[in-house]
Write a protein that holds these residues in place. Structure first.
Motif, PDB file in Angstrom:
ATOM      1  N   VAL A 103      35.357  32.879  46.023  1.00  0.00           N
ATOM      2  CA  VAL A 103      36.734  32.493  46.658  1.00  0.00           C
ATOM      3  C   VAL A 103      37.321  31.346  46.088  1.00  0.00           C
ATOM      4  O   VAL A 103      38.458  31.338  45.394  1.00  0.00           O
ATOM      5  CB  VAL A 103      36.921  32.528  48.132  1.00  0.00           C
ATOM      6  CG1 VAL A 103      38.369  31.903  48.655  1.00  0.00           C
ATOM      7  CG2 VAL A 103      36.564  33.604  48.783  1.00  0.00           C
ATOM      8  N   PHE A 106      38.182  31.850  42.257  1.00  0.00           N
ATOM      9  CA  PHE A 106      39.623  32.848  42.057  1.00  0.00           C
ATOM     10  C   PHE A 106      40.435  31.884  42.199  1.00  0.00           C
ATOM     11  O   PHE A 106      41.468  31.859  41.549  1.00  0.00           O
ATOM     12  CB  PHE A 106      39.779  33.925  43.222  1.00  0.00           C
ATOM     13  CG  PHE A 106      40.887  34.559  43.114  1.00  0.00           C
ATOM     14  CD1 PHE A 106      41.042  35.617  42.100  1.00  0.00           C
ATOM     15  CD2 PHE A 106      41.906  34.403  43.893  1.00  0.00           C
ATOM     16  CE1 PHE A 106      42.287  36.406  42.054  1.00  0.00           C
ATOM     17  CE2 PHE A 106      43.028  35.249  43.862  1.00  0.00           C
ATOM     18  CZ  PHE A 106      43.285  36.148  42.948  1.00  0.00           C
ATOM     19  N   TYR A 277      33.372  40.492  37.514  1.00  0.00           N
ATOM     20  CA  TYR A 277      32.922  39.582  38.644  1.00  0.00           C
ATOM     21  C   TYR A 277      32.455  37.985  38.298  1.00  0.00           C
ATOM     22  O   TYR A 277      32.586  37.105  38.898  1.00  0.00           O
ATOM     23  CB  TYR A 277      31.819  40.292  39.329  1.00  0.00           C
ATOM     24  CG  TYR A 277      32.212  41.710  39.828  1.00  0.00           C
ATOM     25  CD1 TYR A 277      33.544  42.247  39.920  1.00  0.00           C
ATOM     26  CD2 TYR A 277      31.028  42.575  40.075  1.00  0.00           C
ATOM     27  CE1 TYR A 277      33.579  43.552  40.404  1.00  0.00           C
ATOM     28  CE2 TYR A 277      31.287  43.787  40.416  1.00  0.00           C
ATOM     29  CZ  TYR A 277      32.545  44.478  40.395  1.00  0.00           C
ATOM     30  OH  TYR A 277      32.560  45.795  40.809  1.00  0.00           O
ATOM     31  N   ILE A 280      34.689  34.958  38.169  1.00  0.00           N
ATOM     32  CA  ILE A 280      34.889  34.379  39.108  1.00  0.00           C
ATOM     33  C   ILE A 280      34.118  33.305  39.899  1.00  0.00           C
ATOM     34  O   ILE A 280      34.407  32.410  40.454  1.00  0.00           O
ATOM     35  CB  ILE A 280      35.405  35.609  40.165  1.00  0.00           C
ATOM     36  CG1 ILE A 280      36.550  36.330  39.709  1.00  0.00           C
ATOM     37  CG2 ILE A 280      35.726  35.153  41.331  1.00  0.00           C
ATOM     38  CD1 ILE A 280      37.860  35.705  39.502  1.00  0.00           C
ATOM     39  N   VAL A 461      34.208  40.824  48.790  1.00  0.00           N
ATOM     40  CA  VAL A 461      35.141  40.031  48.275  1.00  0.00           C
ATOM     41  C   VAL A 461      35.149  39.428  46.933  1.00  0.00           C
ATOM     42  O   VAL A 461      36.083  39.384  46.118  1.00  0.00           O
ATOM     43  CB  VAL A 461      35.098  38.671  49.340  1.00  0.00           C
ATOM     44  CG1 VAL A 461      36.052  37.645  48.886  1.00  0.00           C
ATOM     45  CG2 VAL A 461      36.151  39.172  50.782  1.00  0.00           C
ATOM     46  N   LEU A 465      38.133  40.255  44.166  1.00  0.00           N
ATOM     47  CA  LEU A 465      38.723  39.150  43.456  1.00  0.00           C
ATOM     48  C   LEU A 465      38.699  39.481  42.067  1.00  0.00           C
ATOM     49  O   LEU A 465      39.463  39.038  41.254  1.00  0.00           O
ATOM     50  CB  LEU A 465      38.219  37.884  43.997  1.00  0.00           C
ATOM     51  CG  LEU A 465      38.515  37.566  45.658  1.00  0.00           C
ATOM     52  CD1 LEU A 465      37.927  36.310  45.898  1.00  0.00           C
ATOM     53  CD2 LEU A 465      39.962  37.411  45.724  1.00  0.00           C
ATOM     54  N   ALA A 469      41.675  39.641  39.386  1.00  0.00           N
ATOM     55  CA  ALA A 469      41.711  38.680  38.209  1.00  0.00           C
ATOM     56  C   ALA A 469      41.983  39.531  37.065  1.00  0.00           C
ATOM     57  O   ALA A 469      42.626  39.197  36.100  1.00  0.00           O
ATOM     58  CB  ALA A 469      40.682  37.761  38.151  1.00  0.00           C
TER      59      ALA A 469
END
Length: 625
Positions: A103, A106, A277, A280, A461, A465, A469
């Motif tokens: 999180v 991101f 992934y 991030i 999550v 995310l 992105a």
């Protein structure tokens, strides 16, 4: 057994004149100041980022633990329930930490800035390629591409290439000497290339790099350490040197290596996950690590002076696997360099940094066996004097990356025992002491559903995310097959991960048990071809996983049908482990996924050097047909 002899030609032009540098062995038990030296001022937002990550992890873990307590707790709390809740809290904290970092990553995605010195200000840089029984032709091809790419950046006068061999077999050594001698001739004056083989491979890769530093380190300001499967764009190599030149307190600057160049289904899944992934999570790590970061052992630039003065590794006391030379040396080198007052940080948005992934589950497990021992060995290093507290967190992360599997296994077994006890043991409705009403056991299905939803959110999550992105980034979106390709790849990766995760849980649990039983992993060359193991061999290797899956499934079904359904992904993954391992290890499965617009990555459309692998995917598949 053949006697090892030094057969490398001893010509004066094979190696440059030595420029020796002292590299003292570091004292892990004493540090004069008791605290790490300053590595320069961090960005003011570092404290906010750290507060966010640790607060979010604590909040999620607290919420999850409270919910699991409410789900399983009757009137009387048993020691088995306490163990179950404790195991859940630890494993949930582990995934919550990754979620919080994602999180943060991101939120910080557009905040990447770094200062670069002019190209003429960069110092002398050695590009180091340590090899141990690698295919010399493949390594030579990669070095040739990188050497020519550096020349294209007009920085060849600043770089030299060193092939640092630790190979032991005489026939292989002769082949290396011939291949790299020819490469040196082919590159000519474009860029200098040197080949050196150690007669004694003391301390393995860490000793290989240390040997270079002590013999030639005085002639170089920086070194960029590669792995045998590393590939870096010329602009990336030069940018790392410029970033180092602009920061006189920088000890290590780590790039973010992306996975590429593999075609099995397993490898392509890993490549997609790392490409979509990975950035991030890496951005989140870079944000809260700041200048107290970590080093992953390759695709990073290191200040030679800092490495020499601070990264000399001692032998650990005791017997292997916890004693002896430090295996996962990269984490330790980063921690010691940071302790000495040099900054260690990552540039996750730099790009142009690549490595290859093992092509199948068996090869991943072979590599993981060594890594598990190296990371668990860090238990002895948590109390090294003078380390920055974030460096100790890095050690804990490495340790937990392998302890998480047996903890998850214990959680699963404890839950099965709890369910069995609840089914076959009569509850105590009237505990000691006066009660007006019976103490009825309580199972709250609504809370159970809330807990399941929370767990799925924490797990998914980072993936969601990453997909968002990628959709925002037009280059990444197109390279991954558009929005439809991203969505299909997300579902395919989630399904395959659900099948593969319980297999890795048992594999890594076995590794951890091996380490605690005192079994040393040794040091074996990594297999880098995409040849799939025969199915019969996989049946043998996965036999106990299949048995475990059947036993768990039978026990779960005997408890209740609902228990069996809850555990069905684990039962299915273990029961089909040999089939899944074989199928995901096939090149044909990976090629079929590409045709279906699944697990594509941008580097296949726009290779690093324009002609990587000689063809783009369409040409490759057409030629194969």
């Amino acid at each position: 057994m053949d006697k090892i002899v030094d057969i490398v030609p001893a010509k004066d032009d094979i190696l440059p004149p030595e420029s020796r540098l002292e590299m003292p062995v570091q004292d892990l038990e004493h540090w004069p100041s008791g605290r790490p030296h300053s590595a320069g001022r961090s960005h003011p937002s570092i404290h906010l980022c750290r507060w966010f990550v640790f607060s979010a992890t604590l909040a999620l873990t607290g919420l999850g633990t409270y919910e699991i307590y409410q789900v399983i707790s009757p009137a009387d709390i048993t020691w088995l329930q306490v163990i179950f809740a404790a195991l859940f809290a630890i494993t949930f904290a582990w995934i919550s930490f990754a979620c919080a970092s994602a999180v943060l990553g991101f939120l910080c995605l557009r905040r990447q800035r770094y200062v670069l010195a002019d190209q003429d200000k960069i110092g002398r840089t050695a590009l180091l390629m340590p090899v141990y029984h690698e295919d010399p032709e493949t390594v030579a091809e990669a070095l040739a591409r990188m050497g020519r790419a550096i020349a294209a950046e007009k920085a060849n006068d600043k770089f030299d290439i060193f092939v640092l061999s630790d190979s032991r077999e005489p026939a292989h050594i002769r082949g290396e000497a011939q291949v790299f001698g020819k490469l040196r001739h082919d590159l000519g004056d474009l860029i200098q290339l040197y080949y050196r083989r150690r007669v004694e491979n003391h301390h393995k890769k860490a000793g290989n790099i240390a040997d270079f530093v002590t013999r030639w380190g005085g002639a170089y300001d920086y070194m960029i350490v590669l792995d045998a499967d590393s590939m870096m764009a010329g602009s990336t190599l030069v940018t790392l040197a410029r970033a180092m030149a602009a920061d006189d307190k920088a000890g290590i600057i780590q790039s973010l290596p992306m996975l590429h160049n593999r075609w099995t289904l397993y490898a392509r899944m890993q490549q997609f996950a790392g490409r979509v992934y990975g950035p991030i999570v890496a951005n989140g790590l870079a944000a809260w690590h700041g200048r107290d970061g970590n080093y992953w052992g390759h695709n990073a630039i290191i200040r030679v002076k800092a490495f020499a003065e601070a990264a000399g590794l001692p032998e650990l006391h005791g017997r292997k696997p916890f004693g002896g030379h430090i295996m996962s040396h990269d984490f330790v080198e980063a921690a010691l360099i940071r302790r000495a007052g040099w900054a260690v940080y990552m540039l996750p948005g730099l790009g142009g940094s690549y490595e290859e992934t093992p092509p199948n589950l068996i090869e991943l497990a072979a590599r993981d066996r060594r890594w598990s021992q190296g990371n668990l060995q860090h238990m002895k290093l948590l109390r090294v004097k003078g380390l920055h507290w974030v460096s100790r967190i890095h050690f804990l992360q490495g340790i937990m990356s392998y302890l998480a599997s047996p903890l998850w296994l214990f959680l699963l077994l404890t839950g099965l025992v709890l369910s069995t006890v609840a089914k076959y043991t009569e509850p105590n409705y009237f505990p000691e002491g006066f009660t007006l009403f019976p103490a009825w056991p309580v199972f709250d299905p609504e809370r159970a559903l809330r807990l399941f939803t929370l767990t799925m959110a924490v797990l998914f999550v980072p993936k969601i995310l990453g997909i968002l992105a990628a959709i925002i980034d037009p280059v990444l979106r197109r390279g991954c097959g558009g929005v439809s390709g991203l969505i299909k790849s997300l579902f395919a990766e989630s399904l395959l991960s659900a099948l593969l995760s319980p297999i890795m849980m048992l594999i890594q649990s076995g590794f951890v048990l091996d380490v605690f039983l005192g079994r040393d992993s040794g040091w074996k060359a990594q297999k880098r071809t995409e040849e799939a193991p025969p199915f019969n061999e996989l049946l043998y290797k996965h036999a106990w996983h299949i048995v475990a899956g059947v036993l768990i499934g039978v026990l779960a079904f005997l408890i209740t049908t609902k228990t069996f359904l809850w555990l069905s992904p684990i039962v299915l993954g273990l029961g089909l482990s040999a089939v899944v391992s074989w199928w995901t290890g096939l090149v044909s499965s990976g090629e079929r996924a590409w045709r279906w617009n699944v697990f594509r990555i941008p580097e296949e459309a726009e290779p690093i050097f324009g002609d990587q692998n000689g063809a783009n995917p369409k040409e490759r598949l057409a030629a194969a047909e």
